[in-house]
Scaffold this motif. Structure first.
Motif: not given
Length: 670
Positions: A20-33
């Motif tokens: 959100t803060l950088t207008s980029s996209y990195e992989y997001v998942g609902n788990w640790a790691g």
């Protein structure tokens, strides 16, 4: 340029806020790691760089990815720190917060997942936290972007964030040791806050100890540690020095939470707990997971993906191919150019693009399962099975990521704490069926198992997992003896994924396939077509007399016992080392088919149901692609292990396919 570090526990929403803060996209998942290395992005307002560090529970690293965060704080020293905490798990998250406050840099506390906390009947008072900690505390809902604008406005000028004056008293003995170490460090350049370094040393942080080795007399510093430890024992405290420091922090955290948290309305049984009674049930859990996987493949290949792939095939073989042919004829293109574009480029690349809808649908459903929190439960379900084989359930997370691509999956193995488990996971990852193999499975399943496509393709995924577990048992017994394994995993709450998050996650996973279509597959298709167009006798030769046929013919005798000993099959396997998708594009060029139906017809004449199973198994198991080999070398830092991974895969593929085909013939299945 200014740099701001984004730090927090795993699965607290750091990467969502980073995007959100950088207008980029990195992989997001609902788990640790999910984040295993630092990500750097430019803040929207151009105020500087934002660094997203891997999730850590404390600054004392247990795994390679956690070491990245501690190393960064030591060597690069950001101008400010944004610490993201989970408001619904505040007590656990604040341990890292106190360590960051002792680091001494201007700090902002992002109180994320306020919606989750409220839904559980947990009410957090930001004002109390702000007063007690002496820093800005901002309520957030990072998934929706709520509160992110306030964070952005604060970090626009990191120098305007108030300095941190937080200090805990660790008792007379420990404080004396801290001040003694600070005196030893006062003339050492390029160190952050000396009190923080002293505390990390007393906690025996391995990253800090390694960092100090070349800068100070660590023998003297360790002597101070030993003296402090002895003093604690004299006072009959049944704690080591690191445990004592932690106990002081935990006492303060409990006191802070008592003032800042209202849990009187906390609900005893929430939705997550009710779902877990079924989905993580000892006997029902795994059958339910297998059912979900079957439904996933049924949707991908029968109910939705199949019809969509048919539309793409009709478009490419009809309007696109015919329109391009008409255009080439109109401009007077040579027969060579005409054949190159129609047969080489459109035929080769188009043969792979047909499977794009199925791949994107598969990624969409997997992204849904990941973001919902279900995949973390699968790791828990698999733990007992994997532990018997020499790994723990946490290794199943990279395996699941490997269904998309083996490269990020191997990198995700950094989040595994034990070196043995991390190495085993890296070596076994090529056995996971990545999306590049999917076009091959889909092609052969459509030809030979038209009514059971989902089951046929699912069997390839299951085969990869089974062989990974069996080899894990073998490797752990003979290659990694006497190395223990522990399993710790956080189960996030279930949540309904947002459409925006799902679409972005699906696109990020799928665009790699499209990128390959425009680069590796395109280049491979052109090279393969040129080899099929030319031969010892010149240009425009019969396919059977081309360089490609000669090349495939060298390998064909070796493949004969496996059921696919034709030069055509041999010619597809070597280019598959560059990218497994090239296998289908090579077939499209070799058989010179106008559409998917034509290719399926040719395949049905060349293979039998038994030899098709053998061929799919070979594609699953043989040498991993070039990109995977490269990342194995990078992660293991060893050519020995890299060549070992390539060698065992090739041997395994040959032996398994030999057993499948020859065993099937003995049983009369040929």
């Amino acid at each position: 340029m200014r740099s701001v570090a984004l730090i927090g526990n795993p699965n607290t929403g750091k990467t969502s806020l980073f995007n959100t803060l950088t207008s980029s996209y990195e992989y997001v998942g609902n788990w640790a790691g999910v984040t295993v290395e630092k990500k750097v992005g430019d803040l929207k307002n151009g105020a500087g760089k934002l660094i997203d560090l891997p999730g850590i529970y404390s600054l004392h690293p247990l795994s390679r990815d956690e070491g990245v965060a501690a190393q960064y704080l030591l060597e690069e020293s950001p101008e400010a720190v944004i610490n993201i905490v989970d408001a619904s798990q505040l007590e656990r998250n604040l341990l890292l917060t106190l360590q960051l406050l002792e680091y001494g840099k201007p700090t902002v506390l992002g109180l994320n997942m306020m919606d989750v906390a409220n839904a559980r009947g947990i009410h957090v008072n930001p004002e109390v936290l702000q007063s007690r900690l002496g820093i800005s505390v901002l309520p957030l809902i990072a998934r929706t972007g709520k509160g992110s604008g306030q964070v952005l406005s604060i970090v626009e000028k990191p120098s305007s964030i108030p300095p941190v004056h937080f200090k805990l008293n660790y008792g007379e003995i420990t404080e004396l040791a801290i001040s003694t170490i600070e005196k030893e460090l006062q003339h050492t350049p390029h160190l952050p806050n000396h009190r923080w370094v002293a505390l990390q040393l007393l906690e025996q942080n391995p990253v800090v100890l390694e960092f100090l080795k070349s800068r100070v007399d660590t023998v003297k510093l360790l002597a101070i540690y030993e003296a402090c430890q002895s003093e604690l024992q004299i006072k009959k405290l049944a704690l080591t020095l690191p445990q004592w420091i932690r106990s002081i922090r935990m006492d303060y955290i409990r006191s802070l939470c008592k003032d800042a948290l209202d849990t009187s309305g906390q609900k005893p049984h929430n939705l997550t707990e009710r779902l877990d009674t079924v989905l993580t049930h000892r006997f029902l859990g795994l059958p339910l997971f297998i059912f979900f996987m079957y439904a996933l493949f049924k949707t991908t290949f029968d109910w939705v993906g199949g019809p969509l792939s048919g539309l793409i095939d009709g478009l490419l073989s009809g309007p696109v191919s015919e329109g391009t042919a008409s255009l080439l004829q109109y401009i007077g293109a040579s027969s060579f150019t005409h054949a190159l574009i129609i047969d080489g480029i459109i035929g080769g690349v188009g043969g792979v693009l047909v499977f794009v809808p199925q791949i994107f649908i598969l990624f969409l459903i997997i992204s849904f399962l990941e973001d919902s929190g279900y995949m973390a439960r699968v790791c828990l379900l698999m733990d007992s099975t994997m532990e018997r084989m020499g790994l723990n359930g946490k290794a199943f997370i990279p395996f699941i990521i490997g269904f998309g691509c083996n490269v990020p999956a191997i990198m995700a193995a950094r989040s595994i704490e034990q070196p043995k488990d991390r190495m085993l996971t890296t070596l076994l990852m090529p056995l996971m069926s990545c999306s590049a193999r999917l076009p091959v499975y889909a092609l052969f399943a459509a030809v030979f198992f038209p009514t059971q496509q989902a089951a046929a393709i699912l069997s390839m995924y299951v085969m990869g997992i089974i062989f990974a577990l069996l080899l894990c048992k073998l490797f752990s017994r003979y290659l990694f003896k006497n190395e223990a394994s522990i399993f710790i995993i956080e189960l996030p709450p279930y949540r309904l994924p947002q459409i925006k998050t799902l679409s972005r996650s699906t696109w990020e996973k799928g665009k790699g396939f499209l990128r390959k279509a425009g680069t590796i597959i395109l280049a491979g298709s052109v090279i393969i077509w040129l080899m099929s167009y030319a031969g010892p006798g010149g240009l425009d030769v019969e396919m059977d007399f081309s360089y490609l046929a000669k090349f495939g013919g060298i390998i064909a005798p070796l493949l004969e016992p496996l059921g696919f000993g034709t030069w055509q099959a041999g010619a597809t396997l070597v280019p598959g080392f560059l990218a497994k998708e090239v296998v289908v594009s090579t077939m499209n060029i070799i058989y010179h088919t106008p559409d998917a139906a034509g290719l399926q017809s040719q395949v049905s004449q060349t293979f039998t149901p038994l030899s098709s199973i053998s061929f799919m198994a070979f594609i699953l198991l043989y040498i991993p692609c070039l990109a995977t080999v490269g990342v194995i070398k990078k992660e293991t830092a060893s050519w020995k292990w890299t060549f070992f991974s390539m060698g065992y895969c090739l041997v395994l593929a040959y032996v398994v396919c030999l057993i499948i085909y020859q065993g099937g013939r003995l049983l009369g299945w040929a």
